[in-house]
Design an enzyme around this catalytic site. Structure first.
Site, PDB file in Angstrom:
ATOM      1  N   SER A 150       0.807  -1.221   0.000  1.00 18.58           N
ATOM      2  CA  SER A 150       0.000   0.000   0.000  1.00 18.58           C
ATOM      3  C   SER A 150       0.837   1.267   0.000  1.00 18.58           C
ATOM      4  CB  SER A 150      -0.970   0.003   1.188  1.00 18.58           C
ATOM      5  OG  SER A 150      -0.283  -0.155   2.408  1.00 18.58           O
ATOM      6  N   HIS A 204       1.576   5.405   4.146  1.00 15.35           N
ATOM      7  CA  HIS A 204       0.718   5.873   3.065  1.00 15.35           C
ATOM      8  C   HIS A 204       1.044   7.320   2.692  1.00 15.35           C
ATOM      9  CE1 HIS A 204      -2.524   2.738   4.393  1.00 15.35           C
ATOM     10  NE2 HIS A 204      -1.464   2.184   3.841  1.00 15.35           N
TER      11      HIS A 204
END
Length: 263
Positions: A150, A204
């Protein structure tokens, strides 16, 4: 006696219709997918690594010990000069659901970006986003064990957001709605379906900043760029450069003797 020609034509028509439906579904979910795309081979490698991690764990899901052994992001281990831990988490996943959801969504958005910018620029974006994200994650959450793609996924989302924002004023209202919805849905899904019970917010964020900076760089020669473009480009680039330069020495100096306790 009825001719078989009509039924043969009808059968072939049905087969062709089914084939078109399959191609349409595939092109919608995985636009332009083919074996010459690097993201497809990265995805295959991630699936293979998940199988290996399950075999080593003797379970349907890898345990933390195995993830640690195979290279999960973990600051005390990185401080023992295990520098590969900024990249190897990309190929590790905590559960089968984590693997499938990460790979489906990241494959979906990555195919477009690789088609648009080519393999070399795509790979730079993918891996540099992961490196920046994992460094920031280890710096801000040193005792968290982190795996998953991610960080790179948010780099791709950041790149998409940067690309769309550059030409935003030239898009139709319909395209604006489509792009906005696509980016928001992908970001929310990847965010809430990250590893374990916690979300790697800093990973992220780092990946997103790197994706924005790189795609801005790829598009810096476009004419009639918005006035804020240079601010966005130089701002994100400066933050990413700071993370890349400052994080490694801080991590190496901060946890020099801790890794023995994790083995």
């Amino acid at each position: 006696m009825a001719s078989s020609d009509g039924s043969d034509v009808e059968t072939q028509s049905l087969l062709n219709s089914g084939d078109r439906t399959l191609r349409s579904w595939k092109d919608t979910v995985f636009p332009g997918i083919s074996w010459d795309k690097s993201i497809v081979w990265i995805t295959v490698a991630q699936i293979i690594m998940y199988i290996i991690s399950c075999v080593l764990s003797r379970s349907y899901e890898p345990n933390e010990r195995t993830l640690m052994l195979l290279g999960a992001a973990y600051a005390p281990a990185f401080s023992n000069f295990q520098l590969w831990r900024v990249v190897t988490p990309l190929f590790l996943h905590a559960t089968i659901l984590h693997l499938v959801l990460n790979l489906v969504f990241i494959l979906h958005i990555s195919l477009r970006l690789e088609e648009r910018y080519g393999t070399k620029k795509f790979l730079v974006t993918y891996f540099l986003s992961a490196i920046v994200g994992n460094l920031l994650s280890m710096l801000m959450q040193p005792w968290a064990l982190s795996v998953g793609a991610s960080t790179a996924g948010f780099g791709i989302i950041g790149g998409m957001a940067a690309e769309v924002s550059v030409v935003w004023c030239k898009l139709s209202e319909e395209l604006k709605r489509i792009y906005s919805m696509d980016i928001c849905i992908l970001a929310v899904l990847i965010y809430f379906l990250s590893f374990g019970r916690t979300v790697d917010t800093f990973g992220h964020l780092g990946g997103f900043l790197a994706g924005v900076a790189l795609v801005c760089y790829y598009n810096k020669e476009i004419e009639d760029l918005p006035k804020w473009f240079r601010v966005l480009f130089y701002g994100c680039s400066a933050l990413c450069a700071t993370i890349l330069v400052v994080s490694p020495p801080l991590l190496l100096l901060r946890y020099p003797y801790r890794v023995a306790a994790t083995s």
